[in-house]
Enzyme design. Structure first.
Site, mmCIF file in Angstrom:
data_model
loop_
_atom_site.group_PDB
_atom_site.id
_atom_site.type_symbol
_atom_site.label_atom_id
_atom_site.label_comp_id
_atom_site.label_asym_id
_atom_site.label_seq_id
_atom_site.Cartn_x
_atom_site.Cartn_y
_atom_site.Cartn_z
ATOM 1 N N GLY A 28 0.815 -1.344 0.032
ATOM 2 C CA GLY A 28 -0.155 -0.089 0.023
ATOM 3 C C GLY A 28 0.869 1.169 -0.202
ATOM 4 C CB CYS A 31 2.975 5.567 3.878
ATOM 5 S SG CYS A 31 2.894 6.129 5.447
ATOM 6 C CG ASP A 84 8.732 -6.038 6.985
ATOM 7 O OD1 ASP A 84 10.060 -6.552 6.741
ATOM 8 O OD2 ASP A 84 8.141 -5.316 6.610
#
Ligand code: ADP
Ligand code: MG
Length: 278
Positions: free
Chosen positions: A20, A22, A140
């Protein structure tokens, strides 16, 4: 009342990741600057969507001084998009500190490394401690996801892909992290667990000192071999043996011998450094 897209104006796009975009946004009512992450859930299966919802609900509960604070979420059904609104971090991240030092041919101060180590550990403890059913694994951990504020305090961000860890299975499957930080158990197709976050943190702190990851290779199978062998060069000689020894523990190939986050926090040297920063 729930907030809507109309409550915000977009300042700019910060960047896009694999999941996505940001954006930097301004909340109209008080002009507060925030960040949001837009994710299109249009192609997700019903169970993936459920996972996403429960993940976001967990993120809302994660309140810690060293974790990027999540504020709210907006769901736009017509665009099948979820907007996750969070604290905006403008102090840069560890990735840029590493590359800046590399370029200048300098090393970061050992005290800075200890501060990052302690603050990251306390942020991860907050996630791992949620044993009441589910723990949040970061999954992550990488320098680009460790933000700093203006006083060089850590804000661990981007739990965007953290998966819900169910107690009964005590692991979560899919690996989504950076290959350089992949732990031996993941190389061997075992499950991501809390200790994999410890390994990744060890790799990241090693890289902060050495300015390169502990295990480097030009292809995945070579990298896998090195990770499972677990041999790496000492961090540069100006760093103390205390620091070197602690990183070596975090990088133990055998999961059972590798410390948990709690174990790291109860190391005498960590307790000592912790009190020196207070
Ligand atoms: P990636 O998969 O590369 O991490 P992200 O969508 O998480 O992609 O991030 C895209 C960009 O937005 C990156 O440059 C990241 O540093 C930045 N970013 C993510 N979260 C924040 C935040 N809370 N505040 C400021 N910048 C952020
Ligand atoms: Mg990110």
């Amino acid at each position: 009342p729930a907030c809507t897209l109309d409550d915000f104006e977009i300042v700019c796009t910060i960047g896009s990741g694999s999941y996505g975009t940001c954006k930097k946004v301004r909340r109209k009512k008080d002009r507060k600057i925030l960040a949001w992450k837009e994710m299109d859930y249009g192609s997700m299966t019903e169970s993936e969507k459920q996972m996403l919802v429960s993940e976001v609900n967990l993120l809302r509960e994660l309140k810690h001084p060293h974790i990027v604070r999540y504020h709210d979420r907006i769901i736009d059904r017509s665009k099948t998009t979820i907007y996750i609104i969070m604290e905006y971090c403008d102090g840069g991240d560890l990735a840029s500190i590493i590359s800046r030092n590399k370029k200048k041919g300098t090393y970061v101060d050992e005290d800075f490394v200890w501060k990052i180590l302690i603050q990251m550990t306390s942020a991860l403890e907050e996630c791992h401690r949620r044993k009441d059913g589910k723990a949040v694994l970061h999954r992550d951990l990488k320098p680009a996801n460790v933000f700093l504020d203006s006083d060089n305090n850590v804000k661990l961000g981007d739990f965007g892909l953290a998966r819900v860890l169910h107690h009964e299975t005590s692991f979560a499957r899919t690996y989504v992290g950076t290959p350089y930080y992949m732990s031996p158990e993941l190389v061997n197709n075992m499950s991501y667990n809390e200790k994999s976050d410890v390994w990744a943190m060890g790799c990241m702190l090693y890289e902060l000192c050495a300015l390169h990851p502990p295990f480097i290779a030009t292809n995945q199978s070579e990298l896998n071999k090195k990770i499972c062998l677990g041999e790496f060069k000492r961090i540069p000689s100006q760093y103390s043996e205390h620091l070197n020894a602690l990183l070596a523990k975090m990088l133990r190939v055998d999961v059972h011998k590798r410390p948990s986050i709690k174990d790291v926090l109860s190391e005498p040297i960590v307790l000592k450094k912790q009190s020196s920063f207070e």
